[in-house]
Write a protein that holds these residues in place. Structure first.
Motif, mmCIF file in Angstrom:
data_model
loop_
_atom_site.group_PDB
_atom_site.id
_atom_site.type_symbol
_atom_site.label_atom_id
_atom_site.label_comp_id
_atom_site.label_asym_id
_atom_site.label_seq_id
_atom_site.Cartn_x
_atom_site.Cartn_y
_atom_site.Cartn_z
ATOM 1 N N ALA A 153 0.865 -1.176 0.000
ATOM 2 C CA ALA A 153 0.000 0.000 0.000
ATOM 3 C C ALA A 153 0.898 1.222 0.000
ATOM 4 C CB ALA A 153 -0.896 -0.001 1.239
ATOM 5 N N SER A 154 0.604 2.170 -0.879
ATOM 6 C CA SER A 154 1.432 3.362 -0.983
ATOM 7 C C SER A 154 0.576 4.555 -1.359
ATOM 8 C CB SER A 154 2.525 3.157 -2.038
ATOM 9 O OG SER A 154 3.257 4.343 -2.229
ATOM 10 N N ALA A 155 0.873 5.685 -0.729
ATOM 11 C CA ALA A 155 0.186 6.923 -1.071
ATOM 12 C C ALA A 155 0.926 7.678 -2.170
ATOM 13 C CB ALA A 155 0.066 7.807 0.170
ATOM 14 N N LYS A 156 2.192 7.335 -2.386
ATOM 15 C CA LYS A 156 3.009 8.072 -3.350
ATOM 16 C C LYS A 156 3.087 7.394 -4.716
ATOM 17 C CE LYS A 156 6.003 10.080 0.151
ATOM 18 N NZ LYS A 156 7.370 10.215 0.617
ATOM 19 N N GLU A 157 3.154 6.070 -4.733
ATOM 20 C CA GLU A 157 3.325 5.338 -5.982
ATOM 21 C C GLU A 157 2.194 4.331 -6.154
ATOM 22 O OE1 GLU A 157 7.273 3.816 -7.031
ATOM 23 O OE2 GLU A 157 7.955 4.689 -5.151
ATOM 24 N N ASN A 158 1.976 3.932 -7.380
ATOM 25 C CA ASN A 158 1.014 2.877 -7.667
ATOM 26 C C ASN A 158 1.629 1.552 -7.208
ATOM 27 O OD1 ASN A 158 -0.782 1.039 -8.665
ATOM 28 N ND2 ASN A 158 -0.779 1.845 -10.745
#
Length: 131
Positions: A116-121
């Protein structure tokens, strides 16, 4: 966003997974054979999960971080079932590399991954590590 990736079902034989890891020679853990004939002496056996090994200190299962030097610093690897939080530095360099090495180690050993990441897919992160 979250992506789950798996490089195997986890139900395959450990021998075939070990053969794949041995061929690629990428995993941080290397199996060392201490018995000449490979026969079991009848002692109790630990649960075996691909990509883990028992700690020499207390027998707890350890998983590699993907970096042999960091595994040595941590006393052999990360204990299964624990969480390691790595704080990003000012330039966001090392934490990103540690994250990708750990994911790659999981992919090599056929572990199920949750990213899970808010910056990258997350799919791009998994593609980068597996390809």
């Amino acid at each position: 966003m979250a992506a789950v990736g798996s490089c195997g079902t986890g139900t395959g034989s450990t021998g075939s997974m070990a053969a794949v890891a041995a061929r690629s020679n990428v995993t941080s853990f290397q199996r060392k054979s201490s018995r000449a004939g490979g026969t079991d002496s009848g002692g109790s056996r630990l649960v075996s999960i691909p990509g883990t090994r028992p700690s020499v200190r207390n027998g707890q299962l350890l998983v590699s971080t993907g970096l042999p030097a960091l595994d040595q610093l941590l006393g052999g690897g990360l204990a299964v079932g624990t969480v390691l939080l790595i704080e990003e530095d000012k330039y966001n360099i090392y934490s990103h590399f540690l994250f990708k090495y750990f994911l790659a180690e999981g992919i090599i050993n056929g572990h199920t991954l949750l990213v899970a990441s808010a910056k990258e897919n997350p799919a791009d992160i998994l593609q980068c590590c597996s390809g």
